[in-house]
Design an enzyme around this catalytic site. Structure first.
Site, PDB file in Angstrom:
ATOM      1  N   ASP A   8       0.854  -1.181   0.000  1.00  0.00           N
ATOM      2  CA  ASP A   8       0.000   0.000   0.000  1.00  0.00           C
ATOM      3  C   ASP A   8       0.899   1.242   0.000  1.00  0.00           C
ATOM      4  O   ASP A   8       2.116   1.136  -0.214  1.00  0.00           O
ATOM      5  CB  ASP A   8      -0.974  -0.024   1.183  1.00  0.00           C
ATOM      6  CG  ASP A   8      -0.299   0.125   2.543  1.00  0.00           C
ATOM      7  OD1 ASP A   8       0.950   0.256   2.610  1.00  0.00           O
ATOM      8  OD2 ASP A   8      -1.027   0.115   3.557  1.00  0.00           O
ATOM      9  N   CYS A  65       3.221  -3.209   4.117  1.00  0.00           N
ATOM     10  CA  CYS A  65       2.478  -2.003   4.466  1.00  0.00           C
ATOM     11  C   CYS A  65       3.270  -1.307   5.563  1.00  0.00           C
ATOM     12  O   CYS A  65       4.448  -1.605   5.742  1.00  0.00           O
ATOM     13  CB  CYS A  65       1.027  -2.313   4.873  1.00  0.00           C
ATOM     14  SG  CYS A  65       0.792  -3.302   6.360  1.00  0.00           S
ATOM     15  N   THR A  67       3.091  -1.449   8.922  1.00  0.00           N
ATOM     16  CA  THR A  67       3.499  -2.366   9.987  1.00  0.00           C
ATOM     17  C   THR A  67       3.519  -3.821   9.542  1.00  0.00           C
ATOM     18  O   THR A  67       4.104  -4.661  10.208  1.00  0.00           O
ATOM     19  CB  THR A  67       2.546  -2.281  11.186  1.00  0.00           C
ATOM     20  OG1 THR A  67       1.238  -2.682  10.762  1.00  0.00           O
ATOM     21  CG2 THR A  67       2.517  -0.872  11.774  1.00  0.00           C
ATOM     22  N   HIS A  98       8.263 -24.659   9.694  1.00  0.00           N
ATOM     23  CA  HIS A  98       7.214 -25.216  10.545  1.00  0.00           C
ATOM     24  C   HIS A  98       5.800 -24.976  10.024  1.00  0.00           C
ATOM     25  O   HIS A  98       4.916 -25.794  10.279  1.00  0.00           O
ATOM     26  CB  HIS A  98       7.309 -24.637  11.956  1.00  0.00           C
ATOM     27  CG  HIS A  98       8.593 -24.978  12.639  1.00  0.00           C
ATOM     28  ND1 HIS A  98       8.791 -24.729  13.975  1.00  0.00           N
ATOM     29  CD2 HIS A  98       9.743 -25.544  12.190  1.00  0.00           C
ATOM     30  CE1 HIS A  98      10.004 -25.121  14.315  1.00  0.00           C
ATOM     31  NE2 HIS A  98      10.605 -25.609  13.238  1.00  0.00           N
ATOM     32  N   HIS A 134       4.783 -31.358  11.819  1.00  0.00           N
ATOM     33  CA  HIS A 134       4.497 -30.093  11.140  1.00  0.00           C
ATOM     34  C   HIS A 134       3.359 -30.265  10.140  1.00  0.00           C
ATOM     35  O   HIS A 134       2.467 -29.418  10.045  1.00  0.00           O
ATOM     36  CB  HIS A 134       5.742 -29.537  10.447  1.00  0.00           C
ATOM     37  CG  HIS A 134       6.840 -29.203  11.399  1.00  0.00           C
ATOM     38  ND1 HIS A 134       6.687 -28.305  12.434  1.00  0.00           N
ATOM     39  CD2 HIS A 134       8.115 -29.656  11.478  1.00  0.00           C
ATOM     40  CE1 HIS A 134       7.817 -28.211  13.110  1.00  0.00           C
ATOM     41  NE2 HIS A 134       8.698 -29.031  12.549  1.00  0.00           N
TER      42      HIS A 134
END
Length: 152
Positions: A8, A65, A67, A98, A134
């Protein structure tokens, strides 16, 4: 490998720096935008990248973005996407080994381009650990996705 990447307005600078870096590692890049500081809605770019991944047009996706949080939330609404928000090398490796993540999210306001490049390299080079424990967990996540999806 073909990598779809999107951002963004708060993440496009880091995205633009990562495009050339990913290409220098020998991968193809599908840049799904955005390329301006004019405000846009991050879900639009998360979905554009995730559509590329779930359709098979891209092998993996990367989202940026401010954060990384919003992109992660939006991406994980898409059936078939396992997106992780990563800002360190240990998590980049662990989320591939994992969790078999197919989309990586980062925050431009959280990390710089050098660390982001290292994260991308580790994330792209790390294989999923095919161990039973996993895979069982991935299968349980898929079952949750199927149960709560409107379109299983």
């Amino acid at each position: 490998m073909k990598i779809a990447i999107g951002a963004d307005h708060a993440g496009f600078r880091l995205k633009d720096e990562l495009v050339g870096y990913i290409e220098s590692l020998g991968h193809q890049v599908a840049d799904m935008g955005y390329n301006s500081t004019d405000s846009v809605d991050y879900p639009d770019y998360a979905i554009a990248v995730c559509d590329q991944v779930v359709s098979g047009q891209a092998d993996k996706g990367i989202l940026v973005c401010g954060t990384g949080i919003g992109m992660t939330i939006a991406a994980n609404k898409v059936p078939g996407i396992r997106c992780a928000l990563v800002h360190d090398l240990f998590s980049a490796k662990a989320t591939r080994e994992h969790n078999d993540t197919n989309v990586l999210a980062m925050g431009e306001r959280v990390i710089g381009p050098g660390v982001a490049q290292e994260i991308v390299k580790v994330w792209l080079e790390t294989e999923f650990s095919q161990g039973e424990r996993h895979q069982n967990r991935i299968n349980k996540v898929k079952a949750l996705e199927d149960k709560y999806s409107l379109h299983p």
